[in-house]
Design an enzyme around this catalytic site. Structure first.
Site: not given
Ligand code: UDX
Ligand code: ADP
Length: 463
Positions: A10, A35, A95, A222, A268, A277, A347
């Site tokens: 991946g 990948d 999901t 989680l 914020k 996530c 996303r």
């Molecule tokens: C999150 C977790 O922070 C990280 O630890 C985990 O590994 C993956 O998920 P990420 O989604 O990349 O990381 O970014 P993050 O900075 O957490 O922001 C998530 C969302 O919340 C964004 O849309 C951001 O704009 C929003 N956010 C964040 C707010 O609206 N207010 C805040 O105060 C902080």
């Molecule tokens: P994340 O944010 O969790 O890193 P992404 O969607 O950005 O998720 O990346 C996941 C990657 O895993 C994609 O590039 C997808 O092509 C790859 N992937 C999914 N299934 C397999 C598999 N069986 N073998 C190799 N690569 C895979």
């Protein structure tokens, strides 16, 4: 076990940056990221570092240093599995969109495919590391597949969740708050944990490396995301109350954040959280709680998502109401499409849902985002499947120049907190817009007082 070869399945937002940093910090270890997606691997190998598939500040320099030295990107999945002592699984776990648990549970089909592939290929003992966020007890399923379909070799399964946030991934990887490694309590399990601890010890202090059992590690990931998202929904809930009462959410956030028990981060108010996530992990938590019959636990966490959906909808409704209850054929410019600044990831971005609502009201949306392509914007809208592809294409345009995007607009909506928005010539933008000129600041990043002096009608969140 002395680790000399690592493979990561991946090459996405988690696998790519994480492996780049491991390779940079461990020049004695060969790191191969594989990948199935040939286009993505070709982009990681592109000589022009502007074309690597993930935009993260500082990532290009690290890739440039390690690539072709001890960091390799390849589509030869079997070969990389065969050679490696440690195999990270970093594939996507979206999901589920079908069947039991639809809209809630994590879809583990990509994880299972990886496990089966590892089982088929491995000819010697391997440590398999779950890097993707997974439901609790996924390790058990992976182990069962490996042990029952493998070639009789030993597998140790570790959970090593990634806590990096996009936009700050490189800094988070270089200076992590903690590294969490969960493994079996058996002698073999502890040996496997130690092998991975040794990898991270090349740049992370021992007191920051936490080892637990597998289930604690899986659930901690989680839980961390649920707690972070809950803070955002909590502050967003208060933002609506502020708008009714005359309080200011920025002032409230500052006042409560100075309480050391609460802390100032993740308070914020915004148009709503996005990203791959938070929503996915909470839905997953809700699904797990329900499947154990813990309905109060499930309802408690589900409210975080309900509040977030409400906040996104509330933002689009406010735009419609303020623009005299109709946006039909009005041009509304979105500054920002990514789910947060400093990433090209979109996303679950709030922008997608706000645009969808406004297009349903027959608005014409013009988008400017410094890192998101026009194709991505359209793909995101089409993915919602609420309208025909032609209708979406006629309703939304993307621009390479923010001033051009704002020309003749009735309103501007800030959807991402990109720093450059603060530096624009707002007088010039105002002069080019329809009057009255509205700004809906979904991130509270602009200076409302200055904009009001120019002539804008400025609406932030929670004030
Ligand atoms: C999150 C977790 O922070 C990280 O630890 C985990 O590994 C993956 O998920 P990420 O989604 O990349 O990381 O970014 P993050 O900075 O957490 O922001 C998530 C969302 O919340 C964004 O849309 C951001 O704009 C929003 N956010 C964040 C707010 O609206 N207010 C805040 O105060 C902080
Ligand atoms: P994340 O944010 O969790 O890193 P992404 O969607 O950005 O998720 O990346 C996941 C990657 O895993 C994609 O590039 C997808 O092509 C790859 N992937 C999914 N299934 C397999 C598999 N069986 N073998 C190799 N690569 C895979």
């Amino acid at each position: 076990m002395k680790i000399t070869k690592i493979c990561c399945i991946g090459a996405g937002y988690v696998g790519g940056p994480t492996m780049a940093v491991i390779a940079q910090k461990c020049p004695h270890i060969q790191v191969t990221v594989v990948d199935l997606n040939e286009e993505r691997i070709a982009a990681w190998n592109d000589k022009d570092l502007n074309n690597i598939p993930i935009y993260e500040p500082g990532l290009d320099a690290i890739v440039s240093e390690a690539r072709d030295r001890n960091l390799f990107f390849s589509t030869e999945v079997d070969k990389a599995i065969d050679e490696a002592q440690i195999i990270f699984i970093s594939v996507n776990t979206p999901t589920k969109t079908y069947g039991k648990g639809k809209g809630m549970a994590a879809d583990l089909k990509f994880i299972e495919l990886c496990a089966r592939q590892i089982a088929r290929v491995a000819k010697d003992n391997k440590i398999v590391v779950e890097k993707s966020t997974l439901p609790v007890r996924t390790a058990e399923a992976i182990k069962s597949i490996l042990d029952n379909t493998g070639n009789g070799v030993q597998f140790q399964i570790l959970s090593n969740p990634e806590f990096l946030a996009e936009g700050t991934a490189v800094q988070d990887l270089l200076n992590p708050d903690r590294i969490l490694i969960g493994g079996d309590t058996t002698f073999e399990g502890q040996k496997a944990i130690q092998s991975l601890v040794d990898v991270y010890s090349n740049w992370v202090n021992a007191d920051k490396i936490l080892t637990t059992n597998v289930w604690s590690s899986e659930l901690s990931k989680l839980t961390a995301n649920a707690f972070l998202a809950q803070r955002i929904s909590s502050i967003n809930a208060m933002s609506e109350l502020c708008e009714k009462t005359g309080a200011d959410i920025n002032e409230v956030a500052k006042a409560i954040g100075m309480d050391s028990r609460i802390g100032s981060k993740f308070l914020k108010a915004s148009v709503g959280f996005g990203g791959s996530c938070f929503q996915k992990d909470i839905l997953n938590l809700v699904y797990i709680a329900k499947s154990y019959g813990l309905n109060e636990v499930a309802d408690y966490w589900e409210q975080v998502i309900i509040m977030n959906d409400h906040q996104k909808r509330r933002f689009s409704s406010k735009i419609v109401q303020t623009l005299y209850n109709t946006v039909s054929d009005k041009k509304i410019t979105f500054l920002g499409w990514a789910f947060k600044k400093d990433t090209n990831d979109t996303r679950e971005s709030a922008a997608i849902y706000v645009a969808n609502d406004l297009i349903n009201e027959h608005a014409k949306i013009a988008v400017y985002d410094p890192k998101v392509s026009s194709k991505k914007v359209l793909d995101d809208l089409n993915y919602l499947e609420t309208r025909s592809i032609e209708n979406n294409a006629n309703s939304i345009t993307s621009h390479l120049d923010p001033y051009e995007a704002c020309q003749n607009a009735h309103a501007i909506a800030i959807l991402t907190e990109w720093d450059e928005f603060k530096l624009y010539d707002w007088q010039k933008i105002y002069d080019s817009m329809q009057k009255p000129a509205f700004i809906f600041d979904g991130r509270n990043v602009l200076n409302g007082i200055e904009l009001t002096e120019i002539g804008f009608i400025y609406k932030g969140i929670g004030s």
